[in-house]
Design an enzyme around this catalytic site. Structure first.
Site, PDB file in Angstrom:
ATOM      1  CB  SER A 124      -0.855  -0.030   1.271  1.00 30.92           C
ATOM      2  OG  SER A 124      -1.400   1.234   1.539  1.00 30.92           O
ATOM      3  CE1 TYR A 148      -3.719  -2.384   5.517  1.00 32.33           C
ATOM      4  CE2 TYR A 148      -3.244  -0.073   5.110  1.00 32.33           C
ATOM      5  CZ  TYR A 148      -3.540  -1.330   4.638  1.00 32.33           C
ATOM      6  OH  TYR A 148      -3.642  -1.530   3.282  1.00 32.33           O
ATOM      7  CE  LYS A 152      -1.562  -4.619   3.411  1.00 32.69           C
ATOM      8  NZ  LYS A 152      -1.860  -5.846   2.689  1.00 32.69           N
TER       9      LYS A 152
END
Ligand code: UFG
Length: 339
Positions: A124, A148, A152
């Site tokens: 991302s 989050y 990643k």
């Protein structure tokens, strides 16, 4: 395809099936609905085998690899499965590190044992330092600011180490910008379980009458109209980026490769509202409220590396993104739960 019943996964399965690839789906259905499966079959022309499984279930996953697909072993894995809500990751970081990082570790271990060593990973734009000046380039500064994004980034670091340890690994890391829209058929699309966190599903739910109005988070950013600017990308373009990455890994011998998947164009919240109103013919009532904590002013990609190395560029414009998101929402006002 792990997470193949989810929003981006389902669109990618359809594009792969359409190109004659055999695909098996692994999904826990924790954040996806089984009604997507017959629709994938309808659009892709055949029903891919489906395994309801959490990727942390090492025994179950090993069985899936032993079975393979269409009588053969897997050639590659596209890894979408994971948790993806920024706010939830702040509230429950352990759940994110467990599902995302532990999930990736188990998957990679099973892949290694099965000698399936090609992987395309869903990363991302959130791994970038969001204060960096756009356009963002793959070699630019990183610095995720929530659990989050940190998961990643941790998985990216893990993947980078694999081909160094064992040159049989071929790794593609794809950094997505803001995926929106739906399949042009209106049969599959984004189906958030609760109140949407993201702009586009909120806009479509306002348009269809499920929500009263949109809150625009801040109009005092240093952007042309003061609202946040993002690089929205049509989910079908994004799916085709995965097809291009798989083909790239099939012809490219070794190593770990990072590519942005974005359009290279920034769109503000107000521009998005106006584009959606034009595409749908509906008004989107909205009010300006406080900034949302943690939001960057402007984020967009430099997509040149993907164009150069993968031969992929986004083709669909904002009007197509809005039209297709609206077609999906109108045909399925309650998402996959719509009778
Ligand atoms: N916005 C609103 N109102 C809303 C929702 C969003 O004004 O109800 C604004 C945001 O402030 C932002 C823009 O719309 O300016 C886009 O917001 P999204 O929540 O749709 O997307 P983000 O760019 O914040 O988040 C996305 C992904 C995350 C990822 C992040 C950083 O959804 O998974 O990009 O890459 F972490």
């Amino acid at each position: 395809m792990t997470g193949g019943a989810g929003y981006i996964g389902s669109h990618t399965v359809v594009e792969l099936l359409a190109r004659g690839h055999d695909v098996a789906i692994v999904d826990s259905l924790e954040n996806a609905h089984p009604a997507v499966l017959p629709r994938i079959a309808e659009l892709g022309g055949r029903e891919p085998p489906f395994h309801r499984l959490d990727v942390r279930d090492e025994t179950g996953l090993a069985e899936v690899f032993a079975r393979g697909v269409s009588g053969g072993a897997f050639e590659a894995v596209v890894h979408f499965a994971g948790r993806k809500a920024v706010g939830e990751s702040v509230a429950d970081p352990l759940a994110y590190w467990d599902a995302n990082v532990n999930g990736a570790i188990v998957l990679l271990r099973v892949m290694q044992k099965a000698a399936v060593q090609r992987i395309v990973f869903s990363s991302s734009a959130t791994v970038y330092d969001c204060e960096a000046e756009p356009p963002l380039r793959e070699n630019g500064p990183t610095g995720p600011i929530n659990p989050y994004g940190e998961t990643k980034y941790a998985i990216e670091r893990m993947l980078t180490a694999l081909p160094i340890a064992d040159p049989a690994w071929r790794v593609s890391i794809l950094r997505y910008f803001n995926p929106v829209g739906a399949h042009p058929s209106g049969r599959i699309g984004e189906d958030p379980a609760d109140t949407p966190n993201n702009l586009m599903p909120f806009v479509t739910q306002v348009a269809v009458g499920r929500r009263e109005k949109l809150r625009v988070f801040g109009n005092d950013y240093p952007t042309p109209d003061g609202t946040g600017v993002r690089d929205y990308i049509h989910v079908v373009d994004l799916a085709l980026g995965h097809v291009a990455a798989l083909e790239f890994l099939a012809r490219k011998a070794d190593g770990c490769h990072v590519h942005n998947l974005g359009t290279g164009r920034g769109t503000s919240v107000l521009e998005m509202i106006h584009a959606f109103e034009a595409a749908s013919g509906r008004r989107i009532p909205h009010e300006i409220v406080e900034r949302r904590p943690g939001d960057a002013a402007a984020v967009w990609a430099d997509p040149a590396k993907a164009a150069r190395e993968l031969g992929w560029s986004a083709r669909l414009d904002l009007a197509a993104m809005c039209r297709d998101a609206w077609r999906w929402q109108q045909a399925n006002p309650g998402g996959y739960r719509t009778p």
